[in-house]
Design a protein around this motif. Structure first.
Motif: not given
Ligand code: NAI
Length: 248
Positions: A222-241
């Motif tokens: 689910n988190i991979a899908t968020f990071l892969a999608s445009d839902m996270s278009a302004y998220v970069s360089g982050q670590v999500i536990q």
């Protein structure tokens, strides 16, 4: 409408486990999925069929992610077969645990090569394609032990900490080209990798998890899908536990 309609994803080490769950979730959201594993055996062919059953294009490729030339070849093949690569998930990974006193050079080299060098290999081969497409999302599979360290896993923890540094550096280097890079740090996820641990070790882990359960592969997907999608278009360089709130 799926979150990943029209996108092509490449997931390493996805014949089973977390990688497979990510491949299936991406497909359910409309992405075409190419994946690699050491061998495309009956199990991997079944994974291809499960992905295809979701109505997308899927193909499995036999390749050793730790090998630079192998990786360049397989990425070129995927690009030829699918026409584009929008999402790269560096998921292939192994453990060769042992206390530092007893750790062999081979244990160290294997884990660093399969877990960390593999991500360099794939990022090196995929980013020229992503640059031409003017965008892409790279996801490195790290681990909570890459954030906190873990006795008996110096090689694995170092490789997973490296995955974080690599993602953060790529985020800075290629952000101006529209390429995002993030890391996921799963805690205790129930797969064949963790199944091999003793009941004692499993019980110790459980005590550290406020949500009082091991994670599922879907929790990570689910988190991979968020990071892969445009839902996270302004998220970069982050670590999500993804760890149930684990206290290391
Ligand atoms: P798994 O062992 O079930 O699956 C790993 C897959 O990678 C296998 O299909 C294997 O054949 C493949 N693989 C291994 N070496 C390879 C190579 N050189 N080239 C290509 N493919 C290769 O493991 P699991 O649990 O699904 O883990 C996936 C990733 O998540 C790994 O990077 C692991 O370190 C990470 N992780 C897992 C956690 C867990 O609790 N299961 C926790 C934190 C991180």
């Amino acid at each position: 409408m799926g979150l990943l309609d029209g996108k092509t994803a490449l997931v390493t080490g996805a014949a089973r486990g977390i990688g497979k769950a990510i491949a299936l979730k991406f497909a359910a959201e409309g992405a075409n999925v190419a994946f690699t594993d050491l061998a495309i055996d009956e199990n991997a062919e079944n994974t291809v069929k499960e992905i295809e059953a979701l109505g997308v294009k899927a193909k499995g490729y036999a390749s050793n992610a730790a090998n630079f030339e192998d990786t360049a070849k397989v990425v070129a093949e995927v690009h030829k077969d699918f026409g584009r690569i929008d999402i790269l998930v560096n998921n292939a990974g192994i453990t060769r645990d042992g206390l530092m006193m007893r750790m062999t050079e081979q244990q160290w080299d294997m884990v660093i090569n399969v877990n960390l060098k593999s991500a360099f290999n794939f990022i090196h081969a995929c980013t020229p394609i992503m640059m031409r497409q003017k965008g892409g999302s790279i996801i490195n599979m790290s681990s909570v032990v890459g954030v906190h360290g873990n006795a008996g896993q110096a090689n694995y923890s170092a490789s997973k900490a490296g995955m974080i540094g690599l993602a953060k550096s790529i985020a800075q280097e290629l952000g101006s080209r529209g390429i995002r890079a993030n890391a996921i740090a799963p805690g205790f996820i129930m797969t064949e990798m963790t199944d091999a641990l003793s009941d004692e070790v499993k019980a110790e882990w459980a005590k550290k998890i406020p949500l009082r359960r091991g994670g599922t592969t879907e929790d990570v997907a689910n988190i991979a899908t968020f990071l892969a999608s445009d839902m996270s278009a302004y998220v970069s360089g982050q670590v999500i536990q993804v760890d149930g709130g684990m206290n290391m």
